[in-house]
Design a protein around this motif. Structure first.
Motif, PDB file in Angstrom:
ATOM      1  N   PRO A  41       6.782 125.850  16.427  1.00  0.00           N
ATOM      2  CA  PRO A  41       5.760 125.736  15.365  1.00  0.00           C
ATOM      3  C   PRO A  41       6.345 125.685  13.958  1.00  0.00           C
ATOM      4  O   PRO A  41       5.971 124.817  13.151  1.00  0.00           O
ATOM      5  CB  PRO A  41       4.911 127.002  15.578  1.00  0.00           C
ATOM      6  CG  PRO A  41       5.118 127.370  17.003  1.00  0.00           C
ATOM      7  CD  PRO A  41       6.542 127.012  17.301  1.00  0.00           C
ATOM      8  N   GLY A  42       7.263 126.602  13.646  1.00  0.00           N
ATOM      9  CA  GLY A  42       7.856 126.604  12.313  1.00  0.00           C
ATOM     10  C   GLY A  42       8.685 125.363  12.047  1.00  0.00           C
ATOM     11  O   GLY A  42       8.677 124.815  10.933  1.00  0.00           O
ATOM     12  N   LEU A  43       9.398 124.905  13.067  1.00  0.00           N
ATOM     13  CA  LEU A  43      10.210 123.689  12.909  1.00  0.00           C
ATOM     14  C   LEU A  43       9.324 122.482  12.633  1.00  0.00           C
ATOM     15  O   LEU A  43       9.631 121.648  11.768  1.00  0.00           O
ATOM     16  CB  LEU A  43      11.033 123.472  14.178  1.00  0.00           C
ATOM     17  CG  LEU A  43      12.065 122.345  14.165  1.00  0.00           C
ATOM     18  CD1 LEU A  43      13.112 122.594  13.101  1.00  0.00           C
ATOM     19  CD2 LEU A  43      12.710 122.214  15.536  1.00  0.00           C
ATOM     20  N   ALA A  44       8.207 122.395  13.357  1.00  0.00           N
ATOM     21  CA  ALA A  44       7.289 121.273  13.148  1.00  0.00           C
ATOM     22  C   ALA A  44       6.694 121.300  11.744  1.00  0.00           C
ATOM     23  O   ALA A  44       6.551 120.251  11.093  1.00  0.00           O
ATOM     24  CB  ALA A  44       6.174 121.322  14.199  1.00  0.00           C
ATOM     25  N   VAL A  45       6.343 122.480  11.267  1.00  0.00           N
ATOM     26  CA  VAL A  45       5.776 122.596   9.919  1.00  0.00           C
ATOM     27  C   VAL A  45       6.794 122.175   8.865  1.00  0.00           C
ATOM     28  O   VAL A  45       6.475 121.436   7.925  1.00  0.00           O
ATOM     29  CB  VAL A  45       5.290 124.038   9.668  1.00  0.00           C
ATOM     30  CG1 VAL A  45       4.970 124.250   8.191  1.00  0.00           C
ATOM     31  CG2 VAL A  45       4.061 124.331  10.504  1.00  0.00           C
ATOM     32  N   CYS A  46       8.039 122.616   9.001  1.00  0.00           N
ATOM     33  CA  CYS A  46       9.079 122.273   8.024  1.00  0.00           C
ATOM     34  C   CYS A  46       9.371 120.772   8.028  1.00  0.00           C
ATOM     35  O   CYS A  46       9.523 120.153   6.963  1.00  0.00           O
ATOM     36  CB  CYS A  46      10.350 123.062   8.313  1.00  0.00           C
ATOM     37  SG  CYS A  46      10.215 124.837   7.983  1.00  0.00           S
ATOM     38  N   PRO A  83       2.025 132.515   8.292  1.00  0.00           N
ATOM     39  CA  PRO A  83       1.892 133.098   9.640  1.00  0.00           C
ATOM     40  C   PRO A  83       3.238 133.506  10.222  1.00  0.00           C
ATOM     41  O   PRO A  83       4.225 132.775  10.110  1.00  0.00           O
ATOM     42  CB  PRO A  83       1.249 131.966  10.455  1.00  0.00           C
ATOM     43  CG  PRO A  83       0.559 131.115   9.444  1.00  0.00           C
ATOM     44  CD  PRO A  83       1.412 131.181   8.210  1.00  0.00           C
ATOM     45  N   GLN A  84       3.271 134.657  10.865  1.00  0.00           N
ATOM     46  CA  GLN A  84       4.505 135.173  11.438  1.00  0.00           C
ATOM     47  C   GLN A  84       5.031 134.271  12.546  1.00  0.00           C
ATOM     48  O   GLN A  84       6.248 134.232  12.804  1.00  0.00           O
ATOM     49  CB  GLN A  84       4.269 136.589  11.983  1.00  0.00           C
ATOM     50  CG  GLN A  84       5.521 137.297  12.460  1.00  0.00           C
ATOM     51  CD  GLN A  84       6.531 137.501  11.342  1.00  0.00           C
ATOM     52  OE1 GLN A  84       6.139 137.663  10.184  1.00  0.00           O
ATOM     53  NE2 GLN A  84       7.820 137.479  11.685  1.00  0.00           N
ATOM     54  N   VAL A  85       4.152 133.524  13.202  1.00  0.00           N
ATOM     55  CA  VAL A  85       4.582 132.661  14.297  1.00  0.00           C
ATOM     56  C   VAL A  85       5.546 131.569  13.816  1.00  0.00           C
ATOM     57  O   VAL A  85       6.317 131.006  14.601  1.00  0.00           O
ATOM     58  CB  VAL A  85       3.344 132.026  14.985  1.00  0.00           C
ATOM     59  CG1 VAL A  85       2.675 131.008  14.067  1.00  0.00           C
ATOM     60  CG2 VAL A  85       3.735 131.374  16.311  1.00  0.00           C
ATOM     61  N   LEU A  86       5.516 131.277  12.523  1.00  0.00           N
ATOM     62  CA  LEU A  86       6.390 130.243  11.971  1.00  0.00           C
ATOM     63  C   LEU A  86       7.802 130.753  11.703  1.00  0.00           C
ATOM     64  O   LEU A  86       8.710 129.942  11.482  1.00  0.00           O
ATOM     65  CB  LEU A  86       5.814 129.691  10.667  1.00  0.00           C
ATOM     66  CG  LEU A  86       4.413 129.084  10.726  1.00  0.00           C
ATOM     67  CD1 LEU A  86       4.006 128.562   9.348  1.00  0.00           C
ATOM     68  CD2 LEU A  86       4.352 127.958  11.749  1.00  0.00           C
ATOM     69  N   THR A  91      13.481 129.965  10.054  1.00  0.00           N
ATOM     70  CA  THR A  91      14.876 130.417  10.031  1.00  0.00           C
ATOM     71  C   THR A  91      15.806 129.330  10.565  1.00  0.00           C
ATOM     72  O   THR A  91      16.875 129.081  10.001  1.00  0.00           O
ATOM     73  CB  THR A  91      15.030 131.691  10.871  1.00  0.00           C
ATOM     74  OG1 THR A  91      14.183 132.710  10.331  1.00  0.00           O
ATOM     75  CG2 THR A  91      16.471 132.177  10.860  1.00  0.00           C
ATOM     76  N   LEU A  92      15.403 128.672  11.648  1.00  0.00           N
ATOM     77  CA  LEU A  92      16.206 127.583  12.210  1.00  0.00           C
ATOM     78  C   LEU A  92      16.376 126.454  11.204  1.00  0.00           C
ATOM     79  O   LEU A  92      17.474 125.899  11.045  1.00  0.00           O
ATOM     80  CB  LEU A  92      15.542 127.073  13.486  1.00  0.00           C
ATOM     81  CG  LEU A  92      16.235 125.899  14.188  1.00  0.00           C
ATOM     82  CD1 LEU A  92      17.588 126.325  14.728  1.00  0.00           C
ATOM     83  CD2 LEU A  92      15.362 125.351  15.309  1.00  0.00           C
TER      84      LEU A  92
END
Length: 370
Positions: A41-46, A83-86, A91-92
């Motif tokens: 999720p976080g990678l997709a957002v970034c 959101p914490q899920v990101l 970090t990646l």
């Protein structure tokens, strides 16, 4: 003691017999569909933010998608909860994607173009980087800034902005807040230099090529160099970018030097506190980070001339996307309240470091008559 019996006269099975008879629980059948990676999720957002930043930069000539991305991340971090899920994907992006982008940056630096600048311009580049890096470390020590923060600011202001901050972060023990502060300072002062250096060059009566050398030898980010050089004219832009790429070459020796210093310092500290055996066992930063070796290899590949222009163009777009995604991730770590707690000293160091590189590069140009 007699064994217990059931009502039918047979022996009741013990726990051991029951386990032996039944056996261990059969393993759960693996799902037909793999579980989503926690970082996804976080990678997709970034990456999505990087695409949007790149598209916006196409509509606004002279605006860097890296700048747009880090500003967008900073606005989100300070105006709305993240959101914490990101967190795993962010970090990646801030680590892996950034280092991959630095490797691809080497494809923009043909060694032949740098050598064509001549010994005088290269001397100005080396002098500007060395004096600014060491001067920033010294000034930062005088005003009471920690070593890790000083190293990040010195690298970003003397070499190539956010990419240099990331390169040196790979061999230091800097906190995320210190990395975000250094990048925020690079963005702030580098953006101010876009109109400032051409304006000062006009006041001093510098010719286009000379002003291009000064822009490339002093301005922090490549995108900021492009914006400032483009404001002067085509001839100045080409010279400014080439000089800037010569500064990018200094990333490898600076990062290696910082790594060697860190290894020696940590080993000496461990030996003093826990003994020689613990010092030998402690995990230390790599002598030369892997992504720096990749940067050198990419530069060597570009120098061979084997890569066609479409490949180089595609690599440049990919590099911009990766660095923009990383800048967005780093922007999510720029919390204004946390930065304000750091006080005015990092901002003061950024201002003084900018003054040092402007004065050193201009002095070198004047002395060598470039």
């Amino acid at each position: 003691m007699p064994s217990p019996e059931t009502s039918s006269g047979t022996r009741a099975p013990t726990a051991a017999r029951t386990t032996a008879a039944v056996g261990p629980h059969p393993p759960r059948r693996a799902s037909r569909f793999p579980r989503p990676t926690p970082a996804l999720p976080g990678l997709a957002v970034c990456l999505g933010a990087a695409v949007l930043a790149w598209g916006l930069a196409q509509l606004l000539p002279g605006v860097s998608p890296l700048l747009v991305a880090i500003l967008a991340g900073s606005l989100w971090r300070n105006l709305a909860p993240v959101p914490q899920v990101l967190a795993p994907g962010v970090t990646l992006s801030a680590k892996k994607l950034l280092r991959t982008g630095i490797v691809l940056l080497g494809l923009q630096v043909p060694l032949s173009s740098v050598l064509d600048l001549g010994a005088g311009v290269l001397a100005v580049v080396v002098l500007s980087v060395a004096v600014t890096f060491l001067g920033t470390l010294w000034i930062g020590h005088l005003i009471g800034i920690g070593l890790a923060q000083r190293l990040l600011i010195a690298s970003g202001f003397s070499i190539c902005g956010a990419a240099a901050v990331a390169g040196v972060d790979g061999v230091t023990r800097a906190r995320e807040e210190e990395v975000a502060t250094a990048i925020a300072l690079v963005v702030l002062f580098g953006t101010l230099m876009i109109p400032l250096v051409p304006f000062l060059g006009g006041l001093l009566g510098l010719e286009g090529q000379t002003l291009g050398i000064w822009i490339g030898a002093s301005t922090h980010e490549i995108a900021q160099v492009v914006a400032a050089g483009g404001a002067v004219g085509g001839g100045a832009l080409a010279v400014a970018v080439t000089v800037k790429l010569a500064r990018v070459l200094m990333l490898a020796p600076i990062a290696a030097g910082v790594s060697i210093h860190q290894r020696r310092s940590e080993r000496a500290e461990m030996a003093a506190t826990r003994g020689a055996v613990a010092a030998a066992a402690v995990k230390r930063p790599p002598l030369v980070p892997l992504f720096i070796l990749g940067f050198i290899a990419a530069m060597a590949l570009r120098t061979t001339g084997l890569l066609p222009e479409p490949v180089l163009d595609g690599a440049q777009i990919l590099q911009t996307m990766l660095l923009s995604a990383a800048m967005f991730a780093l922007g999510l770590g720029v919390h204004l309240r946390s930065l304000l707690r750091l006080g005015f000293r990092p901002i003061l160091l950024g201002a003084l470091s900018t003054a040092v590189i402007l004065a050193t590069s201009l002095g070198g140009i004047a002395v060598l008559g470039l």
